[in-house]
Design a protein around this motif. Sequence first.
Motif, PDB file in Angstrom:
ATOM      1  N   VAL A 145      -4.395   7.052   2.312  1.00 57.84           N
ATOM      2  CA  VAL A 145      -3.970   6.247   1.164  1.00 57.84           C
ATOM      3  C   VAL A 145      -3.915   7.097  -0.098  1.00 57.84           C
ATOM      4  O   VAL A 145      -4.651   8.063  -0.230  1.00 57.84           O
ATOM      5  CB  VAL A 145      -4.888   5.013   0.948  1.00 57.84           C
ATOM      6  CG1 VAL A 145      -4.864   4.103   2.161  1.00 57.84           C
ATOM      7  CG2 VAL A 145      -6.302   5.427   0.613  1.00 57.84           C
ATOM      8  N   HIS A 188       2.624  -7.472   3.539  1.00 57.54           N
ATOM      9  CA  HIS A 188       2.430  -6.223   2.803  1.00 57.54           C
ATOM     10  C   HIS A 188       3.647  -5.320   2.888  1.00 57.54           C
ATOM     11  O   HIS A 188       4.233  -5.151   3.953  1.00 57.54           O
ATOM     12  CB  HIS A 188       1.230  -5.443   3.377  1.00 57.54           C
ATOM     13  CG  HIS A 188      -0.081  -5.927   2.875  1.00 57.54           C
ATOM     14  ND1 HIS A 188      -0.666  -7.081   3.324  1.00 57.54           N
ATOM     15  CD2 HIS A 188      -0.932  -5.414   1.960  1.00 57.54           C
ATOM     16  CE1 HIS A 188      -1.822  -7.254   2.715  1.00 57.54           C
ATOM     17  NE2 HIS A 188      -2.007  -6.261   1.885  1.00 57.54           N
ATOM     18  N   ARG A 242       0.849  -1.191   0.000  1.00 58.22           N
ATOM     19  CA  ARG A 242       0.000   0.000   0.000  1.00 58.22           C
ATOM     20  C   ARG A 242       0.880   1.233   0.000  1.00 58.22           C
ATOM     21  O   ARG A 242       1.973   1.219   0.556  1.00 58.22           O
ATOM     22  CB  ARG A 242      -0.896  -0.019   1.242  1.00 58.22           C
ATOM     23  CG  ARG A 242      -1.742   1.237   1.386  1.00 58.22           C
ATOM     24  CD  ARG A 242      -2.832   1.055   2.409  1.00 58.22           C
ATOM     25  NE  ARG A 242      -3.976   0.433   1.744  1.00 58.22           N
ATOM     26  CZ  ARG A 242      -5.025  -0.052   2.363  1.00 58.22           C
ATOM     27  NH1 ARG A 242      -5.091  -0.043   3.658  1.00 58.22           N
ATOM     28  NH2 ARG A 242      -6.019  -0.566   1.697  1.00 58.22           N
ATOM     29  N   THR A 245      -1.665   2.247  -7.985  1.00 56.09           N
ATOM     30  CA  THR A 245      -2.482   1.888  -6.820  1.00 56.09           C
ATOM     31  C   THR A 245      -3.967   2.075  -7.123  1.00 56.09           C
ATOM     32  O   THR A 245      -4.350   2.959  -7.886  1.00 56.09           O
ATOM     33  CB  THR A 245      -2.118   2.727  -5.582  1.00 56.09           C
ATOM     34  OG1 THR A 245      -2.280   4.112  -5.884  1.00 56.09           O
ATOM     35  CG2 THR A 245      -0.697   2.454  -5.128  1.00 56.09           C
ATOM     36  N   CYS A 251       0.772   5.275   1.088  1.00 55.17           N
ATOM     37  CA  CYS A 251       0.015   6.315   1.785  1.00 55.17           C
ATOM     38  C   CYS A 251       0.912   7.525   1.999  1.00 55.17           C
ATOM     39  O   CYS A 251       2.123   7.455   1.809  1.00 55.17           O
ATOM     40  CB  CYS A 251      -0.546   5.793   3.109  1.00 55.17           C
ATOM     41  SG  CYS A 251       0.691   5.295   4.302  1.00 55.17           S
ATOM     42  N   THR A 274      -3.739   0.326  -2.659  1.00 58.17           N
ATOM     43  CA  THR A 274      -2.992  -0.934  -2.718  1.00 58.17           C
ATOM     44  C   THR A 274      -2.492  -1.227  -4.130  1.00 58.17           C
ATOM     45  O   THR A 274      -3.053  -0.753  -5.119  1.00 58.17           O
ATOM     46  CB  THR A 274      -3.836  -2.130  -2.219  1.00 58.17           C
ATOM     47  OG1 THR A 274      -5.009  -2.232  -3.013  1.00 58.17           O
ATOM     48  CG2 THR A 274      -4.219  -1.970  -0.762  1.00 58.17           C
TER      49      THR A 274
END
Length: 147
Positions: free
Chosen positions: A29, A91, A21, A49, A23, A54
């Motif tokens: 995000v 992740h 992810r 993303t 951010c 993500t």
Amino acid sequence: AGKVNRVPDLVLTAGGTMTGRVCDHSGKVIEGAKVVLKQNNKEIAQTVTNNEGTYSFKNLKSGIYQVGSGNTDGVFRVWSEKTAPPSAKEHALLVMGENGARGQFGAVDPTLVLLTGGVIAAVVLSAIAVSEINSVKDTVNQIPISP
């Protein structure tokens, strides 16, 4: 003595998939961020993303990968499910720097990826609020009621 540079361990999920992810520094995000995957300083894939910030890269093998987006670059040691150490996370998190500053990167549990930034603070605050409410209720219940 120099600073020890630890490379985060990531475990690939089904189909050799690496997920992560992107951010900003406040935990919000970033949708539509370009994410580049490199190995040995050579670009091997890129993606963007989604609306949850993500990204994923499929069909990867174990090895060392560089993941970058904007001013943030991270190096991750990637393992197959069978060979991953217990500390490996699922992740890769890229946190963009503020106003062009270099960002940070790391590996996190999937549950933490869903609870970035302000959301974590909100969860912690609500947990405190619930326990305080329960304690106030107990105190109120102990007050004798006079006719």
